[in-house]
Every structure is written in structure tokens, then in C-alpha cells.
Design a protein around this motif. Structure first.
Motif, PDB file in Angstrom:
ATOM      1  N   GLY A  95     114.041   8.624  81.924  1.00 38.36           N
ATOM      2  CA  GLY A  95     113.960   8.242  80.521  1.00 38.36           C
ATOM      3  C   GLY A  95     114.793   7.008  80.229  1.00 38.36           C
ATOM      4  N   MET A  96     114.614   6.466  79.017  1.00 41.30           N
ATOM      5  CA  MET A  96     115.256   5.204  78.658  1.00 41.30           C
ATOM      6  C   MET A  96     116.782   5.278  78.788  1.00 41.30           C
ATOM      7  N   LEU A  97     117.399   6.392  78.415  1.00 43.55           N
ATOM      8  CA  LEU A  97     118.853   6.521  78.465  1.00 43.55           C
ATOM      9  C   LEU A  97     119.313   7.429  79.608  1.00 43.55           C
ATOM     10  N   GLY A  98     118.409   7.737  80.527  1.00 45.47           N
ATOM     11  CA  GLY A  98     118.748   8.701  81.572  1.00 45.47           C
ATOM     12  C   GLY A  98     119.029   8.115  82.933  1.00 45.47           C
ATOM     13  N   ASN A  99     119.064   6.785  83.052  1.00 45.43           N
ATOM     14  CA  ASN A  99     119.242   6.191  84.384  1.00 45.43           C
ATOM     15  C   ASN A  99     120.701   6.214  84.824  1.00 45.43           C
ATOM     16  N   ARG A 100     120.922   6.572  86.065  1.00 47.32           N
ATOM     17  CA  ARG A 100     122.247   6.536  86.684  1.00 47.32           C
ATOM     18  C   ARG A 100     122.121   5.660  87.929  1.00 47.32           C
ATOM     19  N   LYS A 101     122.729   4.486  87.872  1.00 43.31           N
ATOM     20  CA  LYS A 101     122.565   3.492  88.932  1.00 43.31           C
ATOM     21  C   LYS A 101     123.262   3.921  90.221  1.00 43.31           C
ATOM     22  N   LEU A 102     122.587   3.666  91.326  1.00 40.52           N
ATOM     23  CA  LEU A 102     123.166   3.809  92.654  1.00 40.52           C
ATOM     24  C   LEU A 102     123.236   2.428  93.287  1.00 40.52           C
ATOM     25  N   GLU A 103     123.881   2.347  94.445  1.00 35.83           N
ATOM     26  CA  GLU A 103     124.010   1.043  95.098  1.00 35.83           C
ATOM     27  C   GLU A 103     122.654   0.453  95.436  1.00 35.83           C
ATOM     28  N   ASP A 104     121.703   1.305  95.827  1.00 37.71           N
ATOM     29  CA  ASP A 104     120.396   0.786  96.256  1.00 37.71           C
ATOM     30  C   ASP A 104     119.231   1.512  95.576  1.00 37.71           C
ATOM     31  N   GLY A 105     119.447   1.992  94.374  1.00 37.13           N
ATOM     32  CA  GLY A 105     118.367   2.683  93.691  1.00 37.13           C
ATOM     33  C   GLY A 105     118.809   3.265  92.368  1.00 37.13           C
ATOM     34  N   ASN A 106     117.954   4.138  91.817  1.00 34.09           N
ATOM     35  CA  ASN A 106     118.220   4.777  90.536  1.00 34.09           C
ATOM     36  C   ASN A 106     118.149   6.287  90.686  1.00 34.09           C
ATOM     37  N   MET A 107     118.870   6.975  89.800  1.00 36.66           N
ATOM     38  CA  MET A 107     118.898   8.422  89.824  1.00 36.66           C
ATOM     39  C   MET A 107     118.830   8.939  88.395  1.00 36.66           C
ATOM     40  N   CYS A 108     118.100  10.028  88.180  1.00 35.43           N
ATOM     41  CA  CYS A 108     118.000  10.592  86.838  1.00 35.43           C
ATOM     42  C   CYS A 108     119.266  11.389  86.512  1.00 35.43           C
ATOM     43  N   SER A 154     127.502   4.382  95.875  1.00 34.88           N
ATOM     44  CA  SER A 154     126.878   5.262  96.874  1.00 34.88           C
ATOM     45  C   SER A 154     125.404   4.912  97.035  1.00 34.88           C
ATOM     46  N   THR A 155     124.913   5.071  98.250  1.00 35.70           N
ATOM     47  CA  THR A 155     123.502   4.819  98.524  1.00 35.70           C
ATOM     48  C   THR A 155     122.679   6.068  98.218  1.00 35.70           C
ATOM     49  N   VAL A 156     121.377   5.890  98.168  1.00 36.48           N
ATOM     50  CA  VAL A 156     120.474   7.021  97.964  1.00 36.48           C
ATOM     51  C   VAL A 156     120.671   8.053  99.066  1.00 36.48           C
ATOM     52  N   ALA A 157     120.787   7.590 100.310  1.00 41.76           N
ATOM     53  CA  ALA A 157     120.968   8.510 101.436  1.00 41.76           C
ATOM     54  C   ALA A 157     122.258   9.312 101.288  1.00 41.76           C
ATOM     55  N   GLU A 158     123.328   8.665 100.846  1.00 41.78           N
ATOM     56  CA  GLU A 158     124.613   9.362 100.681  1.00 41.78           C
ATOM     57  C   GLU A 158     124.540  10.399  99.567  1.00 41.78           C
ATOM     58  N   ILE A 159     123.837  10.064  98.486  1.00 38.81           N
ATOM     59  CA  ILE A 159     123.695  11.021  97.393  1.00 38.81           C
ATOM     60  C   ILE A 159     122.866  12.227  97.840  1.00 38.81           C
ATOM     61  N   LYS A 160     121.818  11.987  98.613  1.00 35.47           N
ATOM     62  CA  LYS A 160     121.010  13.104  99.115  1.00 35.47           C
ATOM     63  C   LYS A 160     121.843  14.013 100.015  1.00 35.47           C
ATOM     64  N   GLU A 161     122.713  13.427 100.819  1.00 38.71           N
ATOM     65  CA  GLU A 161     123.589  14.230 101.676  1.00 38.71           C
ATOM     66  C   GLU A 161     124.514  15.098 100.824  1.00 38.71           C
ATOM     67  N   GLN A 162     125.056  14.503  99.757  1.00 44.27           N
ATOM     68  CA  GLN A 162     125.956  15.284  98.909  1.00 44.27           C
ATOM     69  C   GLN A 162     125.210  16.415  98.204  1.00 44.27           C
ATOM     70  N   LEU A 163     124.013  16.152  97.742  1.00 45.51           N
ATOM     71  CA  LEU A 163     123.252  17.194  97.065  1.00 45.51           C
ATOM     72  C   LEU A 163     122.871  18.326  98.023  1.00 45.51           C
ATOM     73  N   ALA A 164     122.662  18.000  99.290  1.00 45.18           N
ATOM     74  CA  ALA A 164     122.418  19.049 100.288  1.00 45.18           C
ATOM     75  C   ALA A 164     123.672  19.911 100.455  1.00 45.18           C
TER      76      ALA A 164
END
Length: 256
Positions: A21-34, A51-61
Motif C-alpha cells: 500500500g501507499m504508506l506500507g512500504n519498508r525499504k530494504l537494501e535491495d528491495g521493498n517489504m510490506c 539488510s538484503t532481501v535474502a538476509e530478511i528471509k533468513e531472519q523470518l525463517a
């Protein structure tokens, strides 16, 4: 595309693939996250933008696995008001949270020996009490009078892949000593029962984790030291001490 167009440009979450959404973006080093994916990150984590997308995915795991550890956590002691330090002394684990629904909040569960240091600080706050003069202006008393209050804060330094500090304010509200007093007659704050309780609580938290740290060091030293056969004074056998320093035959302690 102009600035206005970029503002309303649709973005896709690099984690879940959903539309942001318009106000829901959370910037990452190489992408966007809701914002929904961002809410699943550790509350102690502060390096999202770098943090990169890959690093965020690792943390969420890791956070998904942490939910299983939370489900198995059994609180044996609680320290703090509002924000609390919860201990599972049997598993030598702890979490810090103010949540009542632990399954929903998913607080990070750490082992005692992940704490590398502890700071406990009592902050004194002083504000001057003033009176109204005949013109209605605020002026100082003679001698000056002050209100005193105190905050109790614990900072844990931890060995963790996603954060290295955890801060706890032991009480949501400051401990106030009551009426204002002249500076030269400042009361002993330890006469206040709330002050004593929170001071004891902070020192207890410090002792628990520093003691666990010392125990971990001693266990590491014992594990690295070569085992030497010892004659057991209880059963007379020549035995190698087990992991607990006990006779392998009769179970008696072989420690000095």
C-alpha cells in the motif's frame, strides 16, 4: 514518471509477493517489504534498511522456528513491571516482553549463556519546585526545593545474529519520593519500598546473567581440560569424572 507518479506507483513485497500500500512500504537494501512482513521481524532488530532481501528471509525463517521455542517455554520466574524478563530456569532460557499473549508476540528466546554483559543503572531525576510571588510569577523557594524521582534500567549485551543489546525499563513509571524538599534535606531513596524492590530486582537480574556467564566460562574450561583418573574416596574405584565431575561408578562428587 514524475514525483507524484512515483509516490503512487505500486510496489511488490520481495518477501511475500503481496502488493504494498501507499504508506506500507519498508525499504530494504535491495528491495521493498510490506509492513506485515516487517512486523514479523525481531523487535530488537534495527538494521532493516541495510539488510538484503535474502538476509530478511533468513531472519523470518529463524522467527518461525522461534515460535516453536516460545511454545515450549515454561516461565519459572518473572522480573519487572510492564516490560518483563521471563525466565525458564530449567532450560536456562529467557525472553523480554510486555506481551500477555506470547504466542502472538513471539518474543525472541535466548539462552542464559548468550548474555555477554549486564549494565544496571538507576537514574535520578530532579525538578525544582517553585512558588507564586505576589505578582503571580514563579520564583524559587529559599532555600531551593526539589522533587526527586528515579528510573531503573537494565541493558543486556547479547551474542545473537540479529541484535546485540536488549534494554529493559523495570517500571513503566518513575519512582517518586513525594513532596518537594530542600536540597540539603534530600531523603534517602532507599526508604521508599518501590525503590528498594526495583533496586533488588535489577541486582537480581544482573546476578543471574553474570552468574550464568561465569558458569559457562567454567564449563568451557572444564571441557577443554584433559580428564585424569581419580581415586574415588567413597567407593574406592579409580574413575574418570563424568560431565558433572562425579564418579562414573557410584555417582559421588569428585570435585574438591
Amino acid at each position: 514518471m514524475g514525483l507524484f507518479g512515483k509516490l503512487f506507483e505500486k510496489k511488490e513485497c520481495a518477501i511475500c509477493g503481496g502488493e504494498i500500500g501507499m504508506l506500507g512500504n519498508r525499504k530494504l537494501e535491495d528491495g521493498n517489504m510490506c509492513k506485515n512482513c516487517a512486523a514479523k521481524l525481531s523487535p530488537w532488530f534495527s538494521e532493516r534498511k541495510s539488510s538484503t532481501v535474502a538476509e530478511i528471509k533468513e531472519q523470518l525463517a529463524y522467527r518461525e522456528e522461534n515460535q516453536k521455542v516460545v511454545a515450549a517455554f515454561h516461565t519459572t520466574r518473572t522480573l519487572g513491571r510492564g516490560m518483563k524478563v521471563l525466565l525458564d530456569e530449567d532450560k536456562r532460557q529467557f525472553m523480554i516482553t510486555r506481551a500477555r499473549n506470547l504466542a502472538e508476540a513471539n518474543p525472541d528466546v535466548l539462552n542464559f549463556d548468550q548474555v555477554t554483559g549486564v549494565d544496571f543503572d538507576i537514574t535520578e531525576n530532579r525538578s525544582e519546585d517553585k512558588r507564586d510571588d505576589k505578582d503571580g510569577k514563579k520564583v524559587s523557594y529559599n532555600p531551593k526545593r526539589f522533587f526527586y524521582s528515579y528510573d531503573f534500567n537494565v541493558k543486556l549485551f547479547v551474542n545473537h545474529p540479529y541484535f546485540n543489546e536488549m534494554r529493559v525499563r523495570l517500571s513503566d513509571s518513575s519512582v517518586k519520593l513525594g513532596d518537594s524538599v530542600p536540597e540539603i534535606r534530600k531523603p534517602d531513596p532507599r526508604m521508599n519500598p518501590d525503590y528498594r524492590e526495583l533496586e533488588d530486582m535489577g541486582n537480581e537480574i544482573k546476578a543471574i546473567f553474570l552468574g550464568a556467564r561465569q558458569q559457562a566460562r567454567e564449563e568451557a574450561i572444564d571441557a577443554a581440560a584433559p580428564k585424569v583418573p581419580i581415586r574415588c574416596p567413597y567407593c574406592g574405584a579409580t574413575a574418570l569424572p563424568d560431565a558433572n565431575g562425579c564418579c562414573e561408578f557410584c555417582g559421588a562428587s569428585l570435585k574438591d
